[in-house]
Scaffold this motif. Structure first.
Motif, PDB file in Angstrom:
ATOM      1  N   UNK B  86       0.822  -1.205   0.000  1.00  0.00           N
ATOM      2  CA  UNK B  86       0.000   0.000   0.000  1.00  0.00           C
ATOM      3  C   UNK B  86       0.854   1.253   0.000  1.00  0.00           C
ATOM      4  N   UNK B  87       1.879   1.231   0.889  1.00  0.00           N
ATOM      5  CA  UNK B  87       2.779   2.390   0.954  1.00  0.00           C
ATOM      6  C   UNK B  87       3.486   2.596  -0.373  1.00  0.00           C
ATOM      7  N   UNK B  88       3.918   1.478  -0.962  1.00  0.00           N
ATOM      8  CA  UNK B  88       4.622   1.595  -2.243  1.00  0.00           C
ATOM      9  C   UNK B  88       3.703   2.177  -3.313  1.00  0.00           C
ATOM     10  N   UNK B  89       2.424   1.659  -3.311  1.00  0.00           N
ATOM     11  CA  UNK B  89       1.472   2.176  -4.300  1.00  0.00           C
ATOM     12  C   UNK B  89       1.243   3.666  -4.085  1.00  0.00           C
ATOM     13  N   UNK B  90       1.125   4.048  -2.770  1.00  0.00           N
ATOM     14  CA  UNK B  90       0.920   5.477  -2.490  1.00  0.00           C
ATOM     15  C   UNK B  90       2.129   6.295  -2.944  1.00  0.00           C
ATOM     16  N   UNK B  91       3.320   5.760  -2.615  1.00  0.00           N
ATOM     17  CA  UNK B  91       4.532   6.477  -2.999  1.00  0.00           C
ATOM     18  C   UNK B  91       4.655   6.591  -4.515  1.00  0.00           C
ATOM     19  N   UNK B  92       4.324   5.472  -5.208  1.00  0.00           N
ATOM     20  CA  UNK B  92       4.392   5.501  -6.672  1.00  0.00           C
ATOM     21  C   UNK B  92       3.413   6.518  -7.223  1.00  0.00           C
ATOM     22  N   UNK B  93       2.195   6.485  -6.606  1.00  0.00           N
ATOM     23  CA  UNK B  93       1.174   7.426  -7.071  1.00  0.00           C
ATOM     24  C   UNK B  93       1.608   8.869  -6.811  1.00  0.00           C
ATOM     25  N   UNK B  94       2.156   9.080  -5.572  1.00  0.00           N
ATOM     26  CA  UNK B  94       2.620  10.430  -5.242  1.00  0.00           C
ATOM     27  C   UNK B  94       3.775  10.848  -6.151  1.00  0.00           C
ATOM     28  N   UNK B  95       4.699   9.887  -6.380  1.00  0.00           N
ATOM     29  CA  UNK B  95       5.833  10.206  -7.265  1.00  0.00           C
ATOM     30  C   UNK B  95       5.356  10.505  -8.669  1.00  0.00           C
ATOM     31  N   UNK B  96       4.350   9.712  -9.105  1.00  0.00           N
ATOM     32  CA  UNK B  96       3.804   9.940 -10.432  1.00  0.00           C
ATOM     33  C   UNK B  96       3.173  11.332 -10.516  1.00  0.00           C
ATOM     34  N   UNK B  97       2.385  11.666  -9.446  1.00  0.00           N
ATOM     35  CA  UNK B  97       1.745  12.977  -9.432  1.00  0.00           C
ATOM     36  C   UNK B  97       2.802  14.084  -9.386  1.00  0.00           C
ATOM     37  N   UNK B  98       3.851  13.869  -8.549  1.00  0.00           N
ATOM     38  CA  UNK B  98       4.911  14.869  -8.448  1.00  0.00           C
ATOM     39  C   UNK B  98       5.637  15.018  -9.791  1.00  0.00           C
ATOM     40  N   UNK B  99       5.859  13.854 -10.451  1.00  0.00           N
ATOM     41  CA  UNK B  99       6.513  13.915 -11.759  1.00  0.00           C
ATOM     42  C   UNK B  99       5.645  14.659 -12.769  1.00  0.00           C
ATOM     43  N   UNK B 100       4.330  14.376 -12.696  1.00  0.00           N
ATOM     44  CA  UNK B 100       3.412  15.081 -13.598  1.00  0.00           C
ATOM     45  C   UNK B 100       3.438  16.576 -13.329  1.00  0.00           C
ATOM     46  N   UNK B 101       3.433  16.882 -11.993  1.00  0.00           N
ATOM     47  CA  UNK B 101       3.429  18.314 -11.641  1.00  0.00           C
ATOM     48  C   UNK B 101       4.728  18.975 -12.110  1.00  0.00           C
ATOM     49  N   UNK B 102       5.845  18.272 -11.838  1.00  0.00           N
ATOM     50  CA  UNK B 102       7.125  18.852 -12.244  1.00  0.00           C
ATOM     51  C   UNK B 102       7.227  18.948 -13.761  1.00  0.00           C
ATOM     52  N   UNK B 103       6.650  17.946 -14.411  1.00  0.00           N
ATOM     53  CA  UNK B 103       6.661  17.986 -15.875  1.00  0.00           C
ATOM     54  C   UNK B 103       5.849  19.170 -16.389  1.00  0.00           C
ATOM     55  N   UNK B 104       4.632  19.360 -15.720  1.00  0.00           N
ATOM     56  CA  UNK B 104       3.797  20.503 -16.092  1.00  0.00           C
ATOM     57  C   UNK B 104       4.530  21.812 -15.848  1.00  0.00           C
ATOM     58  N   UNK B 105       5.192  21.867 -14.652  1.00  0.00           N
ATOM     59  CA  UNK B 105       5.937  23.097 -14.343  1.00  0.00           C
ATOM     60  C   UNK B 105       7.058  23.317 -15.366  1.00  0.00           C
TER      61      UNK B 105
END
Lengths: 230, 246
Positions: B86-105
Motif C-alpha cells: 500500500x505504501x509503495x502504491x501510495x509512494x508511486x502514485x505520489x511520485x507519479x503525481x509529483x513527476x506530472x506536476x514537475x513535468x507541467x511546471x
C-alpha cells in the motif's frame, strides 16, 4: 558313643529334664534371634551385603512357596522359612566340635514334624472350612478315607524318620571315622554332611510346604467344576 | 529305644517361640522393607511417569506456542507486506503525481522561456527593423523641411492642458527645442512663431540639434516633452509591435 535313640538329661528344672538337644536348640535360637535383631536394626532401603543375602534367601523361599502352593506365599512364609533356617543351622551345627545337631535326635525331628502336621491341619481348615477339609479325606471316594487318614500319619512319620536318619547317620559315620582314622580323615565326610544337611533342610521345608499346599488346594480343587468333572 | 516326651514338648515349645520371634524380628521386617522398597520404586516410577507426562505436556504446549508464534509471524509478515505494498502504491502514485506536476511546471517554464525568447527575438527584430528604418530614413529625413513637422507640433501643444502650456517655455523656465539638424534663423523663427501661437505667450526657447532624431524636433520643458520626429515615431511603432508580440 551314646545311642542316638537315647537322650540323657543334662540337668533338671523341677521335674523337667533338660537334654542336650534342648540346650543346643536354645543356643541356635539365641543365635538366630540375635542375628535377626542385628539385621533388623540395619535394614535400609539401600541394602548392604548381609541384607542382600537375607533378601535373597527370603525371596527364594517366597518363590518356592509360590511355586508349590500356587498362591500368595505370605501366610506360609514364617513357618516354612523358620523350619528351613532352623533345620539348616541345626544340621550344620554338627560341624562345630563337641556339638551334636538337635536334628540328630528323634525328639527334635518329631517336634518339627508335629509343627508341619499342625500347620497342615490349620491351613486346610482355614482354607476349606472344617467340613470342607474333612471332605477332602473322602476324595476321590469314601473308600479312601482310611488310607487318607493313614497317609496323614505316615507322611508325618516319614518326615521325622527321613530327617532323623540322614542327620543321625552322618553324625554316626563321622564319629566312627574319628574313632578309627584320626583327625583329618573325616573332613570330606563332614563336607558331605554339610551338603546333606542343606539338602535335608530344603527337603523338609519343601515337603512341609507340599503338605500344606495339598491341604489347601485339595479342597479348592475338589470344589471346582473342572476337578469334579475329571 | 526311648522317646523323651519332655524333650518333644520342650522342642515344640522352642520351635513355636522361634517361629514367633523370627516372624516378628526377621521375616515380617524383611517383607516390610521389600514392600516399602517396591512401593518406593513404584512411587518413583509414578513420579517419573508424571514427570514424563508433564514433560510431554510441556513439549506439546511448546509446539503449540511455536505454531501460534509461526502463525502470528506469518500474519504479521502478511500485514507488513500488504502495508508495504500500500505504501509503495501510495509512494508511486505520489511520485507519479509529483513527476506530472514537475513535468507541467517544466513545460510551463519551457513555454514561458520560449515565449520570453520569442518576445525577446521579436523585440530584437523590432529594434533591428527600427534601426534599419532609421538608417534608411537618415538620408531622406535629413532632407525633410522642419515646416513639415510644425503643424503636428502645434496640434500637440494645443492638446496640452492649459496650465502646462502656460508653464512651458517661459522666461523663467526656457524650453529646449532640439531638431534633427541645425536650423537656420528662418526655420527657428517659423518654429518660434508656431510655438508662441499655440502657447499664447512669448516662448523662451533654447535651440539644439541631435541627429538621433532622424527628422523632426523635440520640445521639452517643465513637465512636458513633445516628440515630433521620426525617431519618436519609430519608437512608438517599435513599442506597439513589441506590445503586439507580447
Amino acid at each position: 558313643m551314646n545311642s542316638p535313640l537315647v537322650v540323657e538329661a543334662l540337668f533338671h528344672i523341677g521335674p523337667v529334664p533338660i537334654t542336650q538337644p534342648v540346650v543346643a536348640t536354645w543356643v541356635i535360637m539365641a543365635v538366630m534371634v540375635l542375628g535377626a535383631l542385628l539385621l533388623k536394626r540395619r535394614l535400609k532401603q539401600r541394602p548392604g551385603k548381609v541384607q542382600v543375602v537375607a533378601e535373597l534367601i527370603t525371596g527364594a523361599l517366597d518363590d518356592q512357596i509360590r511355586d508349590v502352593v500356587q498362591s500368595d506365599p505370605a501366610p506360609y512364609r514364617v513357618l516354612i522359612g523358620t523350619i528351613f533356617l532352623f533345620v539348616l543351622i541345626a544340621n550344620w551345627s554338627g560341624a562345630l566340635p563337641g556339638v551334636e545337631p538337635p536334628t540328630a535326635h528323634l525328639e527334635t525331628d518329631a517336634a518339627l514334624a508335629l509343627m508341619v502336621f499342625a500347620a497342615t491341619l490349620y491351613h486346610g481348615v482355614r482354607s476349606n472350612g472344617l467340613v470342607g477339609y474333612l471332605k477332602t479325606f473322602a476324595e476321590p471316594t469314601w473308600v479312601m478315607i482310611p488310607l487318607n487318614l493313614v497317609e496323614q500319619i505316615t507322611r508325618t512319620f516319614s518326615l521325622i524318620i527321613r530327617l532323623f536318619g540322614n542327620v543321625m547317620s552322618g553324625v554316626f559315620v563321622i564319629g566312627i571315622m574319628l574313632s578309627l582314622a584320626g583327625l583329618l580323615v573325616p573332613i570330606p565326610l563332614m563336607a558331605l554332611d554339610l551338603l546333606t544337611g542343606a539338602v535335608q533342610a530344603y527337603i523338609f521345608a519343601i515337603l512341609g510346604c507340599v503338605f500344606i499346599g495339598a491341604a489347601v488346594s485339595e479342597g479348592r480343587d475338589a470344589g471346582s467344576p473342572e476337578r469334579s468333572a475329571s | 529305644m526311648r522317646i523323651d516326651w519332655w524333650t518333644i514338648g520342650l522342642q515344640t515349645i522352642n520351635l513355636v517361640v522361634l517361629l514367633w520371634l523370627l516372624g516378628r524380628f526377621f521375616f515380617r521386617p524383611m517383607a516390610k522393607v521389600v514392600a516399602d522398597r517396591q512401593a518406593a520404586a513404584n512411587a518413583l516410577l509414578d513420579d517419573a511417569k508424571a514427570v514424563q507426562d508433564k514433560a510431554a505436556q510441556a513439549i506439546r504446549e511448546a509446539e503449540d506456542e511455536r505454531d501460534r508464534t509461526i502463525a502470528a509471524r506469518d500474519a504479521a509478515l502478511d500485514a507488513a507486506r500488504k502495508e508495504a505494498e500500500g505504501q509503495r502504491a501510495k509512494l508511486v502514485e505520489a511520485a507519479h503525481a509529483e513527476a506530472q506536476r514537475q513535468r507541467g511546471d517544466a513545460e510551463a517554464a519551457i513555454a514561458h522561456a520560449r515565449g520570453q525568447a520569442e518576445a525577446q527575438m521579436a523585440r530584437h527584430a523590432n529594434e533591428l527593423a527600427a534601426d534599419m528604418a532609421a538608417r534608411l530614413l537618415e538620408a531622406p529625413g535629413a532632407k525633410l523641411p522642419l515646416a513639415a513637422f510644425l503643424p503636428e507640433l502645434e496640434q500637440a501643444l494645443s492638446a496640452l492642458p492649459e496650465a502646462t502650456r502656460e508653464a512651458l517655455a517661459t522666461s523663467a523656465s526656457p524650453a529646449s527645442f532640439v531638431s534633427a539638424r541645425p536650423l537656420g534663423d528662418e526655420e527657428k523663427h517659423a518654429a518660434r512663431e508656431v510655438i508662441e501661437r499655440a502657447l499664447g505667450h512669448e516662448a523662451a526657447l533654447a535651440f539644439a540639434s541631435d541627429s538621433a532624431l532622424i527628422a523632426g524636433l523635440r520640445l521639452s520643458g517643465g513637465m512636458a516633452v513633445l516628440d515630433v520626429n521620426l525617431r519618436a515615431d519609430l519608437d512608438r511603432v517599435t513599442a506597439k509591435l513589441d506590445s503586439q508580440d507580447g
